[in-house]
Write an enzyme that holds these catalytic residues in place. Structure first.
Site, PDB file in Angstrom:
ATOM      1  N   CYS A 112      46.804  44.156  40.000  1.00 21.18           N
ATOM      2  CA  CYS A 112      46.981  45.566  40.326  1.00 21.18           C
ATOM      3  C   CYS A 112      45.646  46.319  40.299  1.00 21.18           C
ATOM      4  O   CYS A 112      44.776  46.072  41.121  1.00 21.18           O
ATOM      5  CB  CYS A 112      48.015  46.177  39.386  1.00 21.18           C
ATOM      6  SG  CYS A 112      48.753  47.707  39.970  1.00 21.18           S
ATOM      7  N   HIS A 113      45.444  47.224  39.342  1.00 22.00           N
ATOM      8  CA  HIS A 113      44.188  47.953  39.207  1.00 22.00           C
ATOM      9  C   HIS A 113      43.170  47.196  38.349  1.00 22.00           C
ATOM     10  O   HIS A 113      42.032  47.632  38.208  1.00 22.00           O
ATOM     11  CB  HIS A 113      44.430  49.337  38.591  1.00 22.00           C
ATOM     12  CG  HIS A 113      45.093  50.311  39.515  1.00 22.00           C
ATOM     13  ND1 HIS A 113      46.451  50.281  39.770  1.00 22.00           N
ATOM     14  CD2 HIS A 113      44.592  51.326  40.248  1.00 22.00           C
ATOM     15  CE1 HIS A 113      46.758  51.249  40.609  1.00 22.00           C
ATOM     16  NE2 HIS A 113      45.646  51.898  40.921  1.00 22.00           N
ATOM     17  N   GLY A 114      43.559  46.073  37.771  1.00 24.44           N
ATOM     18  CA  GLY A 114      42.665  45.269  36.931  1.00 24.44           C
ATOM     19  C   GLY A 114      41.335  44.920  37.588  1.00 24.44           C
ATOM     20  O   GLY A 114      40.297  44.906  36.913  1.00 24.44           O
TER      21      GLY A 114
END
Length: 189
Positions: A112-114
């Site tokens: 995801c936003h990782g």
């Protein structure tokens, strides 16, 4: 799931604001495969998960980042959420911790936003990755080849887009973590 990760130690780097399911489901899968996982955070005590826009559960921190040695771990998991990676990418120790896994050729999984943290660690240039769509331009500007796929594996780096990709993400994460070090992972460090 077989015990293909026996004797492996996995660091899970998070702080408040991580997408809860992106930590809990991969963590459970890692442990079912025989790995020992530790929640590592810049803060002590507990970290707050989120269920998209709503606060989720609190989870105990196993080790504060100041005391964590990347050399003690075989792999790294980077859950997403918006606030979590945004805070981690501005933390010099967190960025150094992440980069050290690439320098050692150890597998890393980010969802995801990782991948925002991977940009800050300067490890995506020339790599094929995916992420939450809003990171596309950031990743391309950092030199990554961004693709819109459920899961992408690039020499020990596993990335996925969002919580609906978790089953595929877990399969590839466990597979790559079982393989261990990837010499090609070092080239991006």
């Amino acid at each position: 799931m077989t015990q293909q990760l026996n004797q492996k130690k996995v660091a899970i780097l998070v702080t408040d604001g991580f997408e809860q399911v992106e930590m809990t489901e991969p963590k459970q899968a890692l442990e079912q495969a025989g790995a020992q996982s530790h929640i590592i955070s810049p803060k002590s005590g507990t970290v707050q998960g989120w269920n998209h826009f709503d606060k989720g559960d609190n989870f105990p921190v196993n080790l504060i980042l100041d005391d964590a040695n990347p050399g003690d771990y075989d792999a790294l998991l980077l859950p997403g959420g918006v606030a979590n990676p945004d805070q981690l990418r501005t933390n010099e120790k967190a960025v150094k911790f992440i980069k050290s896994f690439f320098e050692a050729g150890k597998p890393v999984a980010a969802i995801c936003h990782g991948p925002w943290t991977l940009i800050e660690a300067d490890v995506v240039k020339g790599r094929t990755v995916t992420s939450w769509p809003s990171l596309k331009t950031d990743l391309k500007n950092a030199g990554a080849n961004w693709v819109d796929q459920e899961v992408v594996v690039d020499q020990g780096l596993v990335t996925s887009r969002n919580p609906s990709d978790i089953p595929a993400f877990i399969d590839k994460m466990v597979e790559e973590f079982a393989k261990g070090q990837h010499q090609e992972q070092r080239r991006s460090a």
